[in-house]
Design an enzyme around this catalytic site. Structure first.
Site, PDB file in Angstrom:
ATOM      1  N   GLU A 263       0.838  -1.165  -0.145  1.00 26.42           N
ATOM      2  CA  GLU A 263      -0.124   0.104   0.000  1.00 26.42           C
ATOM      3  C   GLU A 263       1.009   1.071   0.055  1.00 26.42           C
ATOM      4  O   GLU A 263       1.619   1.421   0.909  1.00 26.42           O
ATOM      5  CB  GLU A 263      -0.825  -0.151   1.327  1.00 26.42           C
ATOM      6  CG  GLU A 263      -1.837  -1.282   1.263  1.00 26.42           C
ATOM      7  CD  GLU A 263      -2.700  -1.372   0.167  1.00 26.42           C
ATOM      8  OE1 GLU A 263      -3.148  -0.478  -0.413  1.00 26.42           O
ATOM      9  OE2 GLU A 263      -3.090  -2.442  -0.261  1.00 26.42           O
ATOM     10  N   CYS A 300      -1.198   9.080   3.875  1.00 24.54           N
ATOM     11  CA  CYS A 300      -1.410   8.473   2.333  1.00 24.54           C
ATOM     12  C   CYS A 300      -2.426   9.134   1.710  1.00 24.54           C
ATOM     13  O   CYS A 300      -2.576   9.326   0.443  1.00 24.54           O
ATOM     14  CB  CYS A 300      -1.228   7.279   2.295  1.00 24.54           C
ATOM     15  SG  CYS A 300      -2.488   6.423   3.502  1.00 24.54           S
TER      16      CYS A 300
HETATM   17  P1  NAP Z   1       9.266   3.891   3.530  1.00 20.17           P
HETATM   18  O1  NAP Z   1      10.435   4.851   3.511  1.00 20.17           O
HETATM   19  O2  NAP Z   1       8.990   3.406   2.134  1.00 20.17           O
HETATM   20  O3  NAP Z   1       9.521   2.957   4.520  1.00 20.17           O
HETATM   21  C1  NAP Z   1       8.689   1.876   4.896  1.00 20.17           C
HETATM   22  C2  NAP Z   1       9.249   0.708   5.395  1.00 20.17           C
HETATM   23  O4  NAP Z   1       9.762  -0.071   4.187  1.00 20.17           O
HETATM   24  C3  NAP Z   1      10.209   0.822   6.096  1.00 20.17           C
HETATM   25  O5  NAP Z   1      10.422  -0.154   7.293  1.00 20.17           O
HETATM   26  C4  NAP Z   1      11.629   0.784   5.461  1.00 20.17           C
HETATM   27  O6  NAP Z   1      12.530   0.537   6.364  1.00 20.17           O
HETATM   28  C5  NAP Z   1      10.987  -0.236   4.363  1.00 20.17           C
HETATM   29  N1  NAP Z   1      11.777  -0.052   3.122  1.00 20.17           N
HETATM   30  C6  NAP Z   1      11.935   1.021   2.402  1.00 20.17           C
HETATM   31  N2  NAP Z   1      12.382   0.797   1.321  1.00 20.17           N
HETATM   32  C7  NAP Z   1      13.092  -0.300   1.383  1.00 20.17           C
HETATM   33  C8  NAP Z   1      13.954  -1.232   0.442  1.00 20.17           C
HETATM   34  N3  NAP Z   1      14.284  -0.697  -0.561  1.00 20.17           N
HETATM   35  N4  NAP Z   1      14.209  -2.536   1.150  1.00 20.17           N
HETATM   36  C9  NAP Z   1      13.715  -2.770   2.211  1.00 20.17           C
HETATM   37  N5  NAP Z   1      13.143  -2.168   3.051  1.00 20.17           N
HETATM   38  C10 NAP Z   1      12.710  -1.102   2.627  1.00 20.17           C
HETATM   39  O7  NAP Z   1       7.697   4.922   3.995  1.00 20.17           O
HETATM   40  P2  NAP Z   1       7.656   6.054   5.248  1.00 20.17           P
HETATM   41  O8  NAP Z   1       8.539   7.025   5.060  1.00 20.17           O
HETATM   42  O9  NAP Z   1       7.637   4.953   6.351  1.00 20.17           O
HETATM   43  O10 NAP Z   1       6.096   6.378   4.904  1.00 20.17           O
HETATM   44  C11 NAP Z   1       5.779   7.747   4.130  1.00 20.17           C
HETATM   45  C12 NAP Z   1       5.140   6.726   2.927  1.00 20.17           C
HETATM   46  O11 NAP Z   1       4.207   5.671   3.165  1.00 20.17           O
HETATM   47  C13 NAP Z   1       4.418   7.835   1.973  1.00 20.17           C
HETATM   48  O12 NAP Z   1       4.594   7.603   0.631  1.00 20.17           O
HETATM   49  C14 NAP Z   1       2.986   7.613   2.247  1.00 20.17           C
HETATM   50  O13 NAP Z   1       1.887   7.959   1.282  1.00 20.17           O
HETATM   51  C15 NAP Z   1       3.139   6.077   2.450  1.00 20.17           C
HETATM   52  N6  NAP Z   1       1.935   5.639   3.190  1.00 20.17           N
HETATM   53  C16 NAP Z   1       0.902   4.559   2.728  1.00 20.17           C
HETATM   54  C17 NAP Z   1      -0.236   4.129   3.197  1.00 20.17           C
HETATM   55  C18 NAP Z   1      -1.231   3.303   2.640  1.00 20.17           C
HETATM   56  O14 NAP Z   1      -1.936   2.455   3.034  1.00 20.17           O
HETATM   57  N7  NAP Z   1      -1.515   3.243   1.117  1.00 20.17           N
HETATM   58  C19 NAP Z   1      -0.383   4.569   4.554  1.00 20.17           C
HETATM   59  C20 NAP Z   1       0.596   5.216   5.055  1.00 20.17           C
HETATM   60  C21 NAP Z   1       1.756   5.713   4.436  1.00 20.17           C
HETATM   61  P3  NAP Z   1      13.767   1.593   6.384  1.00 20.17           P
HETATM   62  O15 NAP Z   1      13.146   2.503   7.226  1.00 20.17           O
HETATM   63  O16 NAP Z   1      14.790   0.742   7.128  1.00 20.17           O
HETATM   64  O17 NAP Z   1      14.232   2.087   5.071  1.00 20.17           O
END
Ligand code: NAP
Length: 526
Positions: A263, A300
């Site tokens: 998501e 999001c």
């Molecule tokens: P994020 O930077 O993508 O991190 C989310 C998780 O994924 C973290 O645990 C991160 O670990 C891991 N991760 C990210 N890239 C990775 C990779 N290449 N390999 C392995 N693990 C990886 O997102 P965020 O900053 O926490 O949240 C913000 C984003 O989430 C926004 O874009 C928002 O729109 C979206 N969001 C979507 C929803 C929905 O339901 N659609 C809900 C809430 C938020 P690390 O921290 O160790 O990198």
């Protein structure tokens, strides 16, 4: 007490050499606890335990799972005070937000408890044998079963509801899967406290060790190793498009590809009917400014693109909205990386636009901004279709209906789309045209409602066409989200004694079933 260690089954372990700390956005400094990245051997141990536990847990009855889920609720309530204190220290989000997210997390658990209680989690299907001498047909019966061990990644902006015991974890546990959470490093303490509550509930309900583990990882390596592990059968992710896509590609390259239910981000377009402004200007600008800036716009579902056709009252509307967004004043982001991303994206936009910036000497705080651009400029640069995560939106003024249609036609998949129209104009053909475009571009269409504030209920859909979700057929909110972690299993020509109880002739669990195409509680006479 928070130890900073990994929860591997029922054991605490901190063997890893890489360490990190979470961050207090209020104090603008690191929190004291040192967290240990899971080592390769700890990852291996957690996965082996999860795989072993799944072999037993998948066969547990609804009654046993109900006992576990009720214990989850109780243990969470028991630990509420310490969880919420840590949540605020690690995210900077206010008490009111932590309370509402906690309630939502409990509500998610309760929804599954209710289904366990009535034993209506899945609908078994039975087509009885046809004893026709010319064309005999076998007895066929179908249920759904858990996929296997699931890895869950939480997002930084929802330390509870989309994290350790968030919607993904409860849905996977309800489906009979074991779960390994790759804890979000920026709220690793909250993750450990929630993890402790889960472990206590598992022990109380006498569940096998390994149904749940919580692993820390600051580097992406921990998550990548988990996704690559051959015993992992599915991944649930909430976060950025970049992160979700990276994990999706990783899973697709495995020898055995597995589903990644990601998501991800969304721009959540809003279309405002300019003829409706006269009566609604104040309310709509208030609602939209709140929705763009609430909790620093770190949702999001935050409306990122607001489209309107030029005309009478439009300039006044746009200026009013821009002022109201700005008047919200400084907002705190949950961690410095998000603040950094926000500023970097504004830097990139400044190369094209003249943006009034407030550079602040802070690692956490940003200034909300709304910027107006023309429809033609929007259509020229793809950069306007990148999510700016934070208190930011574009107001796009289109020269005519055709340009507005072209703008919304150019959008990728979205979690939500919203339309604001006064009653008397609701039947205009242009409104129907906007709706028909959003049919194929979003998972939820709002009418005179802002997109933020996702109600957790059976009829909610939180997902959408790519890139909002990696698989638009499923969502991350409500009990339907369990479908992501189930697969059909069919029994052909089985003797009654060897069938699962849900499919037995006498219907011993008294569940609603689809028998020869009709919904029924009745027993089957062979
Ligand atoms: P994020 O930077 O993508 O991190 C989310 C998780 O994924 C973290 O645990 C991160 O670990 C891991 N991760 C990210 N890239 C990775 C990779 N290449 N390999 C392995 N693990 C990886 O997102 P965020 O900053 O926490 O949240 C913000 C984003 O989430 C926004 O874009 C928002 O729109 C979206 N969001 C979507 C929803 C929905 O339901 N659609 C809900 C809430 C938020 P690390 O921290 O160790 O990198």
């Amino acid at each position: 007490m928070i130890t900073g260690k990994n929860l591997i089954g029922y054991k605490l372990s901190g063997e890893g050499l890489d360490t990190f700390k979470s961050y207090n956005p209020h104090l603008e400094k690191e929190n004291p606890t040192v967290f240990f990245d899971a080592s390769l051997s700890e990852i291996e141990e957690a996965v082996l335990l999860a795989s072993k536990a799944f072999q037993q847990y998948q066969f547990f009855t609804a009654e046993q799972k109900l006992k576990f889920f009720q214990a989850l609720e109780n243990e969470m309530l028991e630990a509420k005070k310490s969880i919420l204190t840590c949540y605020q220290l690690e995210s900077g989000l206010p008490l009111s937000r932590s309370e509402s997210e906690f309630s939502r997390t409990i509500a998610q658990i309760q929804q599954y408890s209710k289904l366990f209680d009535s034993n209506q989690l899945i609908l078994p299907s039975i087509d009885t044998a046809i004893y026709d001498t010319h064309q005999p047909k076998s007895d066929i019966r179908k249920i759904k079963v858990g996929l296997g061990p699931v890895v869950v990644f939480g997002a930084s902006n929802f330390p509870l509801a989309y994290s350790t015991l968030g919607g993904d974890t409860v849905a996977a546990l309800a489906a009979g899967c074991s779960v390994i959470v790759k804890s979000h490093p920026m709220h690793a303490g909250t993750g450990e406290l929630v993890g402790n509550a889960i472990i206590k509930a598992l022990k109380y309900a006498e569940m096998p060790e390994g149904v749940f583990s919580n692993l820390n990882g600051f580097s992406n390596n921990v998550g990548a190793c988990l996704v690559n592990h051959p015993m992992i059968k599915a991944v649930a992710f909430t976060g950025s498009i970049k992160g979700g896509r990276a994990l999706f590609d990783l899973a697709a390259r495995r020898k055995e590809p597995i589903p990644v239910f990601a998501e991800m981000g969304s721009l959540n377009p809003v279309v405002i009917d300019n003829l409706s402004l006269l009566k609604n200007m104040n309310k709509w600008t208030d609602d939209l400014a709140d929705s763009v800036t609430n909790d620093a716009g770190q949702f999001c579902t935050k409306p990122g693109l607001i489209f309107i056709k030029s005309g009478q009252n439009v300039d006044e509307f746009v200026q009013m909205l821009i002022s109201k967004v700005k008047e919200k004043g400084f907002k705190m982001m949950v961690h410095p990386r998000l603040k950094g991303n926000f500023e970097n994206q504004l830097d990139d936009l400044s190369k094209i636009l003249n943006i009034e910036r407030h550079k602040l000497h802070s690692s956490s705080v940003v200034m909300p901004i709304a910027i107006n651009i023309s429809g033609s400029l929007f259509l020229t640069h793809r950069i306007f279709q990148e999510e700016v995560f934070g208190p930011f939106c574009f107001v796009i003024i289109c020269k005519d209906d055709a340009e507005l249609i072209q703008c919304i036609e150019s959008l990728d998949g979205q979690l939500t789309a919203s339309i604001f129209v006064e009653d008397e104009f609701q039947n205009e053909s242009i409104v129907k045209q906007w709706i028909s475009i959003f049919y194929n571009k979003s998972g939820r269409i709002n009418f005179n409602n802002v997109p933020t504030g996702v109600r957790v209920c059976g009829s909610m859909h939180h997902g959408g066409p790519y890139p909002a979700s990696s698989d638009s057929r499923f969502g991350a909110v409500g009990v339907d989200s369990i479908e992501r972690f189930l697969r059909p299993l069919c029994f052909q020509n089985f003797p009654d004694a060897l069938l699962p109880d849900l499919l037995k002739d006498k219907n011993p669990l008294n569940v609603l079933r689809r028998v020869n195409g009709e919904l029924s509680f009745a027993e089957i006479i062979r």
